[in-house]
Enzyme design. Structure first.
Site, short mmCIF file in Angstrom:
data_model
loop_
_atom_site.label_atom_id
_atom_site.label_comp_id
_atom_site.label_asym_id
_atom_site.label_seq_id
_atom_site.Cartn_x
_atom_site.Cartn_y
_atom_site.Cartn_z
N TYR A 125 -3.15 63.65 13.27
CA TYR A 125 -4.51 63.15 13.53
C TYR A 125 -5.26 64.24 14.28
CZ TYR A 125 -8.43 60.65 15.58
OH TYR A 125 -9.70 60.26 15.95
N GLU A 160 -13.70 63.57 12.19
CA GLU A 160 -12.33 63.06 12.32
C GLU A 160 -11.58 63.26 11.01
OE1 GLU A 160 -11.01 58.98 14.13
OE2 GLU A 160 -11.29 58.69 11.97
#
Length: 369
Positions: A101, A183
């Site tokens: 992530y 993101e």
């Protein structure tokens, strides 16, 4: 401005961030052409601005031609949190070694950009304990910081340089495009050691769009929002039944909050700024008249630059020409306000000395009709 996944990935590729081969489709014929180009298997991904599409079943694998049409049509008509997709992305499946992530976001509290990273990808980062948060100085991301983050995430040696390059490119993207968030979840380490963004969540500061003509193509406006923009005022449709009009975004936003505190529900936000004329007001009321759920209009006007008598004339014209039938509750103060009040006497517009009185009256009205 929230971008769709495919839009975010288009921008990522401009900054050297690798993404899987993909094809955007809005019809089944598009999807069949995309399938021929990509080859099976691939993933079908609904293009939405809301999150949670994976859990909602809006991402599906497509293994062969027999699955394409039923799965594509199912996704095209599947709502997620009240939103239908604006296309389906066909994306080639890749050989994944590990998922991570990574995000860079504008940290308003600290007035800097910050990084959140985790050795676990495809997860809800807020619920993950195994994460690294790093603030970035005004000088940007140093090589030492990028390498240190790679070590904390235990990036394999063969992929460290690729990770560092990707992180530097992602930060460059955020700062150059004035994004509030970029993101990648998940960020995949592929079997060949390279890295690829398997998803893209990008939020652009829409206040900066006047500096970025290249991003305006990504704006998704309703017909009413386009009409409002063409006529020089800001308009946002909301869920309630009270239309709120004012001059100045801060004034309209504070009025919206006050309506909410009074147990009312705003149905629209309309700011006509400081250049309003009778024609502008007339057209603004015309936009609101196309919202069937609106039961009343609340006008909170402080006439500094704006002449309030022009606003009054716009309201009178709207009633005269029957483009508006709902009652108006107005607090009008400032330049020519006494004249404006005299003009509206005897009309369906009810006038109040304070915004609190106007709000209480409009909320009472819509709750009893």
């Amino acid at each position: 401005m929230r971008l769709l996944e495919y839009q975010g990935k288009e921008l990522f590729r401009q900054y050297g961030i690798k993404t899987p081969l993909s094809f955007l489709a809005s019809t089944i014929d598009d999807a069949k052409r995309g399938a021929q180009q990509l080859g099976y298997p691939f993933v079908l991904k609904s293009q939405l601005t809301v999150g949670g599409r994976g859990k909602a079943g809006a991402i599906q694998k497509c293994k062969d031609p027999s699955e394409l049409e039923p799965k594509f049509n199912d996704l095209l008509n599947k709502e997620v949190k009240g939103e239908l997709p604006r296309g389906i992305l066909l994306e080639k499946m890749v050989d994944i070694s590990k998922e991570l992530y990574l995000s860079v976001f504008l940290n308003r509290t600290k007035r800097c950009f910050s990084i959140i990273a985790s050795a676990e990808g495809g997860v809800d980062i807020e619920q993950t304990e195994n994460k690294v948060i790093q603030d970035i100085s005004m000088d940007g991301i140093s090589l030492d910081l990028a390498n240190d983050l790679a070590s904390k995430l235990k990036i394999p040696d063969g992929s460290k340089s690729s990770f560092v390059d990707l992180l530097l490119n992602l930060f460059k993207f955020v700062t150059e495009k004035e994004a509030e968030l970029a993101e990648i979840n998940p960020l995949a380490i592929l079997s060949d050691g390279s890295l690829a963004a398997l998803d893209a969540k990008v939020i652009i500061d829409d206040n900066s769009l006047f500096r970025h003509d290249e991003l305006k193509a990504y704006q998704h406006l309703s017909e009413l929002e386009k009409q409002a923009s063409k006529n020089g005022f800001s308009f946002v449709e909301l869920d309630g039944n009270i239309a709120i009009i004012g001059n100045g975004a801060g004034l309209v936003m504070s009025t919206l909050d006050m309506v909410s505190d009074a147990k009312g529900k705003a149905g629209s936000f309309l700011d006509f700024g400081g250049k309003a004329t009778s024609e502008t007001i007339y057209k603004a009321l015309g936009v609101i008249s196309e919202l069937p759920k609106i039961k009343a209009i609340l006008v909170n006007l402080f006439g500094g630059i704006v002449r309030t008598d022009l606003v009054a004339q716009g309201i009178l014209d709207a009633y005269k020409n029957n483009i508006m039938s709902v009652p108006v509750f107005a607090r009008i103060s400032g330049a020519e306000s006494e004249k404006a009040k005299q003009m509206l006497q005897g009309s369906r517009a009810r006038l109040f000395d304070t915004v609190e009185e106007a709000i209480n009256a409009v909320v009472s009205n819509v709750n009893t009709t």
